[in-house]
Write an enzyme that holds these catalytic residues in place. Structure first.
Site, PDB file in Angstrom:
ATOM      1  N   SER A  33      -3.622   7.616  -0.351  1.00 55.25           N
ATOM      2  CA  SER A  33      -3.930   7.901  -1.747  1.00 55.25           C
ATOM      3  C   SER A  33      -4.217   9.383  -1.902  1.00 55.25           C
ATOM      4  O   SER A  33      -4.816  10.006  -1.020  1.00 55.25           O
ATOM      5  CB  SER A  33      -5.157   7.112  -2.198  1.00 55.25           C
ATOM      6  N   TYR A  46     -13.647   4.126  -1.193  1.00 53.67           N
ATOM      7  CA  TYR A  46     -12.184   4.084  -1.242  1.00 53.67           C
ATOM      8  C   TYR A  46     -11.595   5.406  -0.753  1.00 53.67           C
ATOM      9  O   TYR A  46     -10.713   5.422   0.107  1.00 53.67           O
ATOM     10  CB  TYR A  46     -11.718   3.792  -2.672  1.00 53.67           C
ATOM     11  N   ALA A  49     -12.125   5.785   2.963  1.00 51.19           N
ATOM     12  CA  ALA A  49     -11.222   4.930   3.737  1.00 51.19           C
ATOM     13  C   ALA A  49      -9.822   5.522   3.776  1.00 51.19           C
ATOM     14  O   ALA A  49      -9.192   5.589   4.834  1.00 51.19           O
ATOM     15  CB  ALA A  49     -11.188   3.523   3.147  1.00 51.19           C
ATOM     16  N   LYS A  50      -9.332   5.970   2.629  1.00 47.93           N
ATOM     17  CA  LYS A  50      -7.994   6.551   2.576  1.00 47.93           C
ATOM     18  C   LYS A  50      -7.954   7.876   3.333  1.00 47.93           C
ATOM     19  O   LYS A  50      -6.928   8.218   3.928  1.00 47.93           O
ATOM     20  CB  LYS A  50      -7.529   6.725   1.130  1.00 47.93           C
ATOM     21  N   ILE A  79      -1.162   6.082 -10.338  1.00 47.99           N
ATOM     22  CA  ILE A  79      -0.073   5.252 -10.843  1.00 47.99           C
ATOM     23  C   ILE A  79      -0.680   4.199 -11.756  1.00 47.99           C
ATOM     24  O   ILE A  79      -1.600   3.478 -11.358  1.00 47.99           O
ATOM     25  CB  ILE A  79       0.703   4.590  -9.679  1.00 47.99           C
TER      26      ILE A  79
END
Length: 148
Positions: A33, A46, A49-50, A79
């Site tokens: 991401s 998040y 983690a990415k 997106i």
């Protein structure tokens, strides 16, 4: 968040690589991401983690390269997807603000990534024999949100 967006990738890679090592050929394409490099408030787990994917990818590339295995990450930007409507408002970026940060002045659409993956064939290319000298890389698909 860490289990789904990092630990699962790590475990999957290690579960699949013995066969690749035996064949002395393989391709791993992780999906990361753009939040890895941009950061985003209220999405610390998040984004973290990415970001781990950016450590996992080149590390696996170095570890597995001698066996003919290439490892890369595709990093989509913002997106627009139906699932974001279910997120609490504090987790949703205002689309106008997002668009201002990008070179391409519109929201990313699912078909922008699907077309890239399925039709334009970035992932298909990365998993094919022609990409044998591309490894440890992160490819952004984000409308020019992050330029590097």
């Amino acid at each position: 968040m860490l289990d789904v967006n990092l630990t699962a990738h790590h475990r999957t890679c290690h579960a699949r690589t013995p066969g690749m090592i035996e064949r002395r050929w393989g391709r791993i394409v992780n999906i990361g991401s753009v939040n890895t490099r941009a950061g985003r408030s209220n999405l610390v787990a998040y984004s973290t983690a990415k970001a781990g994917m950016l450590g996992l990818t080149p590390s696996l590339a170095r570890e597995l390269g001698p066996y003919g295995i290439c490892v890369n990450t595709v990093m989509p930007g913002a997106i627009q997807v139906e699932a974001e409507n279910a997120l609490p408002a504090r987790h949703r970026a205002r689309p106008e603000n997002q668009i201002k940060r990008q070179c391409v002045p519109r929201r990313g659409r699912p078909d922008d990534v699907v077309a890239l993956v399925a039709l334009v064939a970035l992932v298909a290319f990365l998993v094919g024999p022609s990409a044998s000298f591309i490894t440890g890389q992160s490819v952004h698909v984000d409308g020019g949100w992050l330029l590097h």
